[in-house]
Design an enzyme around this catalytic site. Structure first.
Site, PDB file in Angstrom:
ATOM      1  N   ASN A   9       1.156  -0.996   0.190  1.00  0.00           N
ATOM      2  CA  ASN A   9       0.102  -0.015  -0.291  1.00  0.00           C
ATOM      3  C   ASN A   9       0.789   1.310   0.547  1.00  0.00           C
ATOM      4  OD1 ASN A   9      -2.008   2.503   1.086  1.00  0.00           O
ATOM      5  ND2 ASN A   9      -2.147   1.184   2.219  1.00  0.00           N
ATOM      6  N   TRP A  10       1.282   1.707  -1.345  1.00  0.00           N
ATOM      7  CA  TRP A  10       2.239   3.107  -1.241  1.00  0.00           C
ATOM      8  C   TRP A  10       1.020   4.414  -0.672  1.00  0.00           C
ATOM      9  CZ3 TRP A  10       4.498   3.012  -7.231  1.00  0.00           C
ATOM     10  CH2 TRP A  10       4.940   2.126  -6.695  1.00  0.00           C
ATOM     11  N   LYS A  11       0.386   4.010  -0.129  1.00  0.00           N
ATOM     12  CA  LYS A  11      -0.319   5.425   0.378  1.00  0.00           C
ATOM     13  C   LYS A  11      -0.206   6.368  -0.803  1.00  0.00           C
ATOM     14  CE  LYS A  11       0.381   2.869   5.059  1.00  0.00           C
ATOM     15  NZ  LYS A  11      -0.242   3.156   6.170  1.00  0.00           N
ATOM     16  N   HIS A  94      -9.273   1.100   4.909  1.00  0.00           N
ATOM     17  CA  HIS A  94      -8.139   1.614   5.779  1.00  0.00           C
ATOM     18  C   HIS A  94      -8.226   1.682   6.130  1.00  0.00           C
ATOM     19  CE1 HIS A  94      -4.225   2.534   6.629  1.00  0.00           C
ATOM     20  NE2 HIS A  94      -3.389   1.597   5.635  1.00  0.00           N
ATOM     21  N   GLU A  96      -6.752   4.695   7.354  1.00  0.00           N
ATOM     22  CA  GLU A  96      -6.587   5.351   7.808  1.00  0.00           C
ATOM     23  C   GLU A  96      -8.164   6.637   7.159  1.00  0.00           C
ATOM     24  OE1 GLU A  96      -2.598   5.765   5.587  1.00  0.00           O
ATOM     25  OE2 GLU A  96      -1.722   5.296   6.675  1.00  0.00           O
ATOM     26  N   GLU A 166      -4.980  -4.923  10.969  1.00  0.00           N
ATOM     27  CA  GLU A 166      -4.033  -3.845  11.021  1.00  0.00           C
ATOM     28  C   GLU A 166      -4.554  -3.344  12.502  1.00  0.00           C
ATOM     29  OE1 GLU A 166      -2.158  -2.473   6.833  1.00  0.00           O
ATOM     30  OE2 GLU A 166      -4.066  -1.021   7.352  1.00  0.00           O
ATOM     31  N   GLY A 172       3.137   2.709  10.982  1.00  0.00           N
ATOM     32  CA  GLY A 172       3.585   3.915  10.161  1.00  0.00           C
ATOM     33  C   GLY A 172       4.482   4.011  11.877  1.00  0.00           C
ATOM     34  N   SER A 213       3.667  -1.692  10.415  1.00  0.00           N
ATOM     35  CA  SER A 213       5.536  -1.789  10.547  1.00  0.00           C
ATOM     36  C   SER A 213       5.799  -3.168  10.221  1.00  0.00           C
ATOM     37  CB  SER A 213       5.460  -1.526  11.625  1.00  0.00           C
ATOM     38  OG  SER A 213       5.515  -0.151  12.516  1.00  0.00           O
ATOM     39  N   GLY A 234       3.415  -1.054   3.983  1.00  0.00           N
ATOM     40  CA  GLY A 234       3.188   0.264   4.588  1.00  0.00           C
ATOM     41  C   GLY A 234       4.365   0.772   3.480  1.00  0.00           C
ATOM     42  N   GLY A 235       5.202   1.310   4.129  1.00  0.00           N
ATOM     43  CA  GLY A 235       7.061   2.421   4.659  1.00  0.00           C
ATOM     44  C   GLY A 235       7.195   1.172   3.522  1.00  0.00           C
TER      45      GLY A 235
HETATM   46  P1  13P Z   1       3.624   1.235   7.576  1.00  0.00           P
HETATM   47  O1  13P Z   1       3.585  -0.244   7.176  1.00  0.00           O
HETATM   48  O2  13P Z   1       4.362   1.581   7.017  1.00  0.00           O
HETATM   49  O3  13P Z   1       3.450   0.330   9.099  1.00  0.00           O
HETATM   50  O4  13P Z   1       1.668   0.685   7.529  1.00  0.00           O
HETATM   51  C1  13P Z   1       1.433  -0.180   7.462  1.00  0.00           C
HETATM   52  C2  13P Z   1      -0.479  -0.181   6.348  1.00  0.00           C
HETATM   53  O5  13P Z   1      -1.249   0.772   6.234  1.00  0.00           O
HETATM   54  C3  13P Z   1      -0.840  -1.199   5.158  1.00  0.00           C
HETATM   55  O6  13P Z   1      -1.938  -0.588   4.468  1.00  0.00           O
END
Ligand code: 13P
Length: 251
Positions: A9-11, A94, A96, A166, A172, A213, A234-235
């Site tokens: 997930n590149w956000k 998600h 967010e 999650e 994050g 994470s 994510g990251g």
């Molecule tokens: P991180 O891997 O950056 O913690 O993000 C997880 C995430 O929200 C994937 O959708």
């Protein structure tokens, strides 16, 4: 047997030009890794460019969100029919989206039913906040998110749904959950909620990912758990070697 899956997930990261560069380089490594479903979810703007680069690679594309209506006066929104032109997957609910854009379980469910109509494979996110975690409300929150977000779909479609657990406090933050604790949430909370909705055979077929994470160094700990079928990353999904190593660990 559930095939493992890793999704990046590149956000809200990477321009179209940056996406071209990253997808090209990443696909060189990812296409060599078998035995795991691989999904990249760049921003809407970059899906077209990514799609051209991924043709024939065995790597799939996913959108990070969508509206539930097919078309109409919804300024700024993207419809499931549009997503379907380029993507096989779509991330729904998600944390967010839930936290910053007011998405409720009811809205997530509407989007899920729309994914069924448009033959998209949904990755539905659930997870408790830090406050809920600390006040021992994980069971109540995650169970309600699962049963309310995933209701009213056909059993055939249900088996295709992917759930991502999650915990919000792990996203994050660099503070991942651990394999045993995350597995317990999936085994004792998520899968029982799925069983109540769809029966045990379908519930056992549904893949459940861990997210929060995930890195190349902790991925194996999660993938070694019997109820965790992969990761939503994510990251670390923006780093070529890191994401490839996570995919390898899942394979
Ligand atoms: P991180 O891997 O950056 O913690 O993000 C997880 C995430 O929200 C994937 O959708």
């Amino acid at each position: 047997m559930r095939t493992p899956l890793v999704a990046g997930n590149w956000k809200m990261n990477k321009t179209i030009a940056e996406t071209r560069d990253l997808v090209f380089k990443m696909s060189l490594q990812l296409r060599e890794i078998n035995g795991v479903d691989k999904v990249l979810c760049p921003p809407f703007m970059s899906l077209m460019a990514a799609s051209a680069l991924l043709e024939g690679s065995g790597i799939s594309l996913g959108a990070q969100n969508m509206h539930w209506e097919e078309k109409g006066a919804f300024t700024g929104e993207i419809s499931p029919a549009m997503v379907k032109e380029l993507c096989r997957y779509v991330i729904l609910g998600h944390s967010e989206r839930r936290a910053y854009f007011g998405e409720t379980n009811e809205i997530v469910n509407r989007k899920l039913i729309s994914a069924q109509t448009f033959d998209l494979t949904p990755i539905v996110c659930v997870g408790e906040t830090l406050e809920q975690y600390e006040s021992n409300r994980t069971r109540e929150v995650v169970s309600a998110q699962t049963s309310q977000s995933l209701r009213d779909v056909s059993p055939a479609f249900a088996s295709r749904i992917i759930v991502a657990y999650e915990p919000v406090w792990a996203i994050g933050t660099g503070k991942a959950s651990n394999g045993i604790e995350a597995n317990a949430v999936v085994k004792d909370i998520i899968r029982p909620a799925l069983t109540e909705l769809f029966g045990s055979e379908t519930a056992q077929a549904i893949r459940v990912l861990y997210g929060g994470s995930v890195t190349a160094s902790n991925a194996a700990e999660f993938f070694g758990q019997p109820d965790i079928d992969g990761a939503l990353v994510g990251g670390a999904s923006l780093k070529i070697d890191e994401f490839a190593a996570i995919a390898k660990a899942a394979a």
